[in-house]
Scaffold this active site. Structure first.
Site, PDB file in Angstrom:
ATOM      1  N   ASP A  71       0.865  -1.166   0.000  1.00  0.00           N
ATOM      2  CA  ASP A  71       0.000   0.000   0.000  1.00  0.00           C
ATOM      3  C   ASP A  71       0.914   1.232   0.000  1.00  0.00           C
ATOM      4  OD1 ASP A  71      -2.368   1.558   0.250  1.00  0.00           O
ATOM      5  OD2 ASP A  71      -1.989   1.719   2.409  1.00  0.00           O
ATOM      6  N   ASP A 109      -0.054   5.202   1.003  1.00  0.00           N
ATOM      7  CA  ASP A 109      -0.228   6.171   2.085  1.00  0.00           C
ATOM      8  C   ASP A 109      -0.264   5.474   3.443  1.00  0.00           C
ATOM      9  OD1 ASP A 109      -0.406   7.996   0.045  1.00  0.00           O
ATOM     10  OD2 ASP A 109      -2.594   8.128   0.100  1.00  0.00           O
TER      11      ASP A 109
END
Length: 413
Positions: free
Chosen positions: A245, A247
């Protein structure tokens, strides 16, 4: 009835055979839910009350899922064709996926559906390459992927087998005058070769059929690997793939907003070192990120491209790398490409055919990342960078670390 399994699994229908503390049916259903199937029709006959009770219980694969189901009940055996024909009357769409309840085949349903609709087929079969086998017959295709023959069971060095998952055009199928009882394989498939009705799609994803004791025992071991297995980091080598992922993993999150431009991108200071370690450990490293900001027109794809260009530049300072970025701008939570749905994983698999999800790790900071990994059949690592209150352990998470550097350093031994 599972006659050949009686020595291993007495008194229950085959789909309820226990595998790694769950009924085999659980794995089959969860695989389809993960790929966006929202409604199931269960064609039930032998000891159907056992399956009915399970589906209605707190252990059901439908617990905490948006998917629903209905039941198609036989009062006497109708054969595979009769069962399918009866269940088709309860479907709501023109095309449906047909699957066996005693086979786990992790086919790419998007690829199967696309091929089915492109060819305007009546039925499209998922086919798996097998080597040195005698349990199955062989399916032959022509240059246009039309099914031209079904060959009998005997020993083959290599061949394509029918994996038991089909895309079926229901109106076309039901337009034929079927008897109440018939065989889908013998009376339908084998009698419709070379007439433009049947096509095949070769899909080399994981396949297991629990029809005989030997394969049932194999499933007991292998499904533990493909679902909810504990991650042994000592086994990671350069054949593995790392999904990340963005952020909260590589850079700071912006509250309830989005990173909209390069000025707002604040990469954690330890990330170049972490990616430098990870680049030596993993064959492929990709980013999978939901990007509603694009869907809301707060930013453009060009903005995102510049953000990722800057991210790659900063990571490269200590030998790190990212091989590809995958993003989903869709606003709908049920989009097949929006995490926790695994669409972006299948996009990566298409670009990098050597990716094996059973040898892949998803690293993220939210439970939706963990669910994404599970839905694709990966191991999962949760980082407590932004949401330290997420309960751990939980069934969707294998390991937890405070940040990505801690995970990377754990791989160095």
């Amino acid at each position: 009835m599972g006659t050949r399994l009686k020595s291993e699994v007495p008194n229950v229908p085959k789909p309820m055979a226990p595998v790694a503390d769950r009924p085999f049916l659980w794995y089959v259903v969860k695989n389809f839910i993960a790929q966006g199937i929202e409604h199931f029709v269960f064609a039930l006959g032998y000891k159907n009350e056992i399956i009915q009770q399970y589906l209605a219980s707190s252990e059901s694969p439908f617990v905490k899922e948006k998917a629903t189901y209905t039941l198609s009940l036989e009062t006497e055996p109708l054969g595979t064709g009769g069962a399918i024909n009866k269940a088709c009357a309860l479907t709501k769409s023109e095309n449906a996926i047909i699957a066996n309840g005693d086979t786990f085949y992790k086919v790419d349903l998007n690829a199967l559906s696309e091929a089915h609709e492109t060819k305007k087929a009546e039925c499209t079969l998922s086919l798996k390459t097998m080597h040195e086998f005698d349990r199955y017959g062989v399916v032959s295709l022509d240059a246009d992927n039309q099914v031209v023959s079904f060959k009998e069971k005997k020993f083959y060095i290599e061949g394509l087998i029918n994996g038991g998952i089909y895309a079926l055009n229901i109106p076309k199928f039901q337009s034929q005058n079927w008897p109440e009882k018939f065989s889908f394989e013998t009376d339908y498939l084998e009698k419709n070769t070379n007439n433009g009705k049947l096509f095949g799609v070769i899909d080399e994803h994981f396949f297991i059929d629990i029809g005989i004791p030997e394969d049932y025992k194999k499933a007991m071991k292998e499904l533990k690997i493909h679902h909810f297995a504990s991650l042994d980091i000592s086994k990671i080598d350069k054949t593995w793939t790392l999904f990340l992922d963005r952020d909260g993993v590589l850079n700071e999150e912006i509250g309830d907003s989005y990173v909209l431009n390069t000025d707002q991108l604040k990469v954690y200071d330890y990330i170049p070192k972490a990616l430098g370690i990870l680049a030596k450990k993993f064959n492929t490293i990709v980013i999978v990120t939901n990007q509603k900001g694009i869907g809301k027109k707060l930013m453009t794809i060009q903005d995102l491209t510049l953000i990722h260009k800057k991210l790659k530049s900063e990571i490269a300072t200590e030998g790190g790398r990212i091989d590809s970025f995958y993003f989903c701008p869709d606003l709908e939570d049920n989009s097949p490409n929006r995490k926790p749905q695994p669409g972006m994983a299948f996009q990566a698999k298409k670009d990098y055919p050597n990716i094996e999800f059973s040898k892949s790790i998803m690293v993220g900071n939210r439970l939706s990342d963990m669910k994404f990994g599970r839905n694709a059949g990966m191991f999962t690592v949760l980082l407590s960078t932004t949401h330290p209150d997420i309960p751990y352990p939980n069934e969707d998470t294998d390991l937890r670390f405070p940040d990505l550097l801690a995970f990377a350093q754990s791989l160095e031994g």
